[in-house]
Design a protein around this motif. Structure first.
Motif, PDB file in Angstrom:
ATOM      1  N   GLY A  32       0.807  -1.212   0.000  1.00 55.23           N
ATOM      2  CA  GLY A  32       0.000   0.000   0.000  1.00 55.23           C
ATOM      3  C   GLY A  32       0.840   1.263   0.000  1.00 55.23           C
ATOM      4  O   GLY A  32       0.522   2.237  -0.694  1.00 55.23           O
ATOM      5  N   ALA A  33       1.928   1.263   0.767  1.00 51.87           N
ATOM      6  CA  ALA A  33       2.814   2.432   0.798  1.00 51.87           C
ATOM      7  C   ALA A  33       3.444   2.663  -0.562  1.00 51.87           C
ATOM      8  O   ALA A  33       3.547   3.806  -1.036  1.00 51.87           O
ATOM      9  CB  ALA A  33       3.887   2.246   1.865  1.00 51.87           C
TER      10      ALA A  33
ATOM     11  N   LEU B 299       6.883   7.341   3.881  1.00 51.26           N
ATOM     12  CA  LEU B 299       5.615   6.623   3.959  1.00 51.26           C
ATOM     13  C   LEU B 299       5.742   5.273   4.663  1.00 51.26           C
ATOM     14  O   LEU B 299       4.737   4.744   5.164  1.00 51.26           O
ATOM     15  CB  LEU B 299       5.051   6.396   2.548  1.00 51.26           C
ATOM     16  N   TYR B 300       6.953   4.742   4.698  1.00 51.84           N
ATOM     17  CA  TYR B 300       7.140   3.410   5.271  1.00 51.84           C
ATOM     18  C   TYR B 300       8.616   3.211   5.538  1.00 51.84           C
ATOM     19  O   TYR B 300       9.464   3.629   4.746  1.00 51.84           O
ATOM     20  CB  TYR B 300       6.637   2.343   4.293  1.00 51.84           C
ATOM     21  N   SER B 301       8.931   2.558   6.648  1.00 54.52           N
ATOM     22  CA  SER B 301      10.309   2.162   6.946  1.00 54.52           C
ATOM     23  C   SER B 301      10.251   1.067   7.998  1.00 54.52           C
ATOM     24  O   SER B 301       9.909   1.319   9.148  1.00 54.52           O
ATOM     25  CB  SER B 301      11.131   3.361   7.449  1.00 54.52           C
ATOM     26  N   ASP B 302      10.572  -0.160   7.567  1.00 52.11           N
ATOM     27  CA  ASP B 302      10.453  -1.281   8.495  1.00 52.11           C
ATOM     28  C   ASP B 302      11.277  -2.451   7.976  1.00 52.11           C
ATOM     29  O   ASP B 302      11.809  -2.411   6.861  1.00 52.11           O
ATOM     30  CB  ASP B 302       8.986  -1.678   8.656  1.00 52.11           C
TER      31      ASP B 302
ATOM     32  N   THR C  21      15.264  -4.531   5.077  1.00 53.29           N
ATOM     33  CA  THR C  21      14.703  -3.214   5.379  1.00 53.29           C
ATOM     34  C   THR C  21      14.164  -2.584   4.104  1.00 53.29           C
ATOM     35  O   THR C  21      14.838  -2.562   3.069  1.00 53.29           O
ATOM     36  CB  THR C  21      15.768  -2.291   5.980  1.00 53.29           C
ATOM     37  N   TYR C  22      12.943  -2.072   4.189  1.00 50.13           N
ATOM     38  CA  TYR C  22      12.309  -1.401   3.056  1.00 50.13           C
ATOM     39  C   TYR C  22      11.948   0.020   3.475  1.00 50.13           C
ATOM     40  O   TYR C  22      11.327   0.232   4.523  1.00 50.13           O
ATOM     41  CB  TYR C  22      11.043  -2.139   2.616  1.00 50.13           C
ATOM     42  N   HIS C  23      12.334   0.979   2.635  1.00 42.59           N
ATOM     43  CA  HIS C  23      11.968   2.372   2.840  1.00 42.59           C
ATOM     44  C   HIS C  23      11.138   2.841   1.655  1.00 42.59           C
ATOM     45  O   HIS C  23      11.476   2.556   0.496  1.00 42.59           O
ATOM     46  CB  HIS C  23      13.221   3.271   2.930  1.00 42.59           C
TER      47      HIS C  23
END
Length: 237
Positions: A31-32, A219-222, A228-230
Motif C-alpha cells: 500500500g505504501a 511513507l514506510y520504513s520497516d 529493510t524497506y523504505h
C-alpha cells in the motif's frame, strides 16, 4: 525536469499473484508503494526509473515488456500503456524493470523508461548520471528502486551485521528530509557489506535532486521479512 520522486523497494512480494499468503505486513508495504507511485502520476504521465542490475548499464525503453514467470507466476508487464504485454514478453527482464512495469500499470502512468546502473558504479558517476536524468525539459516523475539492508535480524538473508542499523538510519533520515547530501554519505563499500543493492540508484537520486529544493515524506520504513524497506516521496518546493 524531475517534478516528483518516489523511492520504493522492489521485492517480488509486491506482486499479489506471487504472494502465497499476503499478510498485514505485505499489505502495508504494498500500500505504501502504491501511494508513492500514484503521487508521481499526479504530476507527470511519464516516468524515468532508475535501479541497479549486474548486467548494467542498460536503458530499457517504453516498448519493453516482461513477465514474472521466472518468479513462479506468469504476470506480464509493460513499460508503456500503449504496449500490451504479449506472448513474447521477456521472462529474464531484470527485477527492477519488472517492478517498474507493474507499478506503472497500477498507478496509471502512460510510460516509463528504466535506467539500470551497474552495482559497482562509483558515487560520483552515479551523481553525474542523476544530473543527466534531471536535465530534460519535459516534466517526468523519477522512480528510484532500492531496498535497504538485508542483514538486520535473524530473519535476514544474511547474518546480522553491526553496520546495518546505522546505514538504515542514515537512509531513513535522508529520505524523510529529502537530504541529497546525506544520501551521498552512504559509503559504497559499507553498502555492499550490508546488502544495499540499490546504492547506485540512491546516489543517482542525489544528483537528480541537485537542481531544486525538495520536501520529503517517509511513507514506510520497516524490516518485515529481514530486509529493510523504505518508501518515500520527494516533492518540489
Amino acid at each position: 525536469m524531475i517534478t516528483r520522486v518516489a523511492v520504493v523497494p522492489y521485492p517480488p512480494l509486491l506482486i499479489p499473484e506471487l504472494t502465497v499468503r499476503s499478510g498485514a505486513e505485505t499489505a502495508q508495504l504494498r500500500g505504501a508503494c502504491l501511494r508513492a507511485v500514484s503521487s508521481l502520476t499526479e504530476v507527470a504521465a511519464e516516468w524515468v526509473a532508475v535501479g541497479v542490475d549486474r548486467f548494467g548499464p542498460a536503458v530499457l525503453g517504453p516498448a519493453t515488456t516482461g513477465t514474472f514467470a521466472s518468479f513462479g507466476v506468469d504476470v506480464p508487464v509493460s513499460l508503456s500503456a500503449a504496449q500490451a504485454p504479449a506472448g513474447g514478453a521477456d521472462p529474464l527482464l531484470p527485477l527492477p524493470a519488472l517492478v517498474t512495469g507493474w507499478l506503472r500499470a497500477q498507478a496509471g502512468a502512460a510510460r516509463a523508461t528504466a535506467h539500470l546502473l551497474a552495482p559497482d558504479l562509483d558515487a560520483q558517476r552515479c551523481r553525474e548520471y542523476g544530473r543527466e536524468l534531471a536535465a530534460g525539459p519535459d516534466p517526468v516523475g523519477l522512480l528510484v528502486l532500492a531496498d535497504g539492508t538485508n542483514c538486520r535480524t535473524e530473519r535476514s538473508p544474511n547474518p546480522p551485521h553491526e553496520r546495518a542499523e546505522p546505514v538504515d538510519e542514515l537512509l531513513r533520515t535522508a529520505l524523510a528530509e529529502a537530504d541529497a547530501d546525506r544520501l551521498l554519505e552512504l559509503d559504497a563499500t559499507v553498502a555492499a557489506q550490508v546488502g544495499v543493492e540499490g546504492r547506485a540508484a540512491l546516489h543517482a537520486l542525489a544528483g537528480a535532486a541537485e537542481d531544486g529544493r525538495w520536501r520529503g515524506k517517509l511513507l514506510y520504513s520497516d524490516v518485515p521479512f529481514g530486509v529493510t524497506y523504505h518508501v518515500a516521496v520527494w516533492s518540489r518546493l
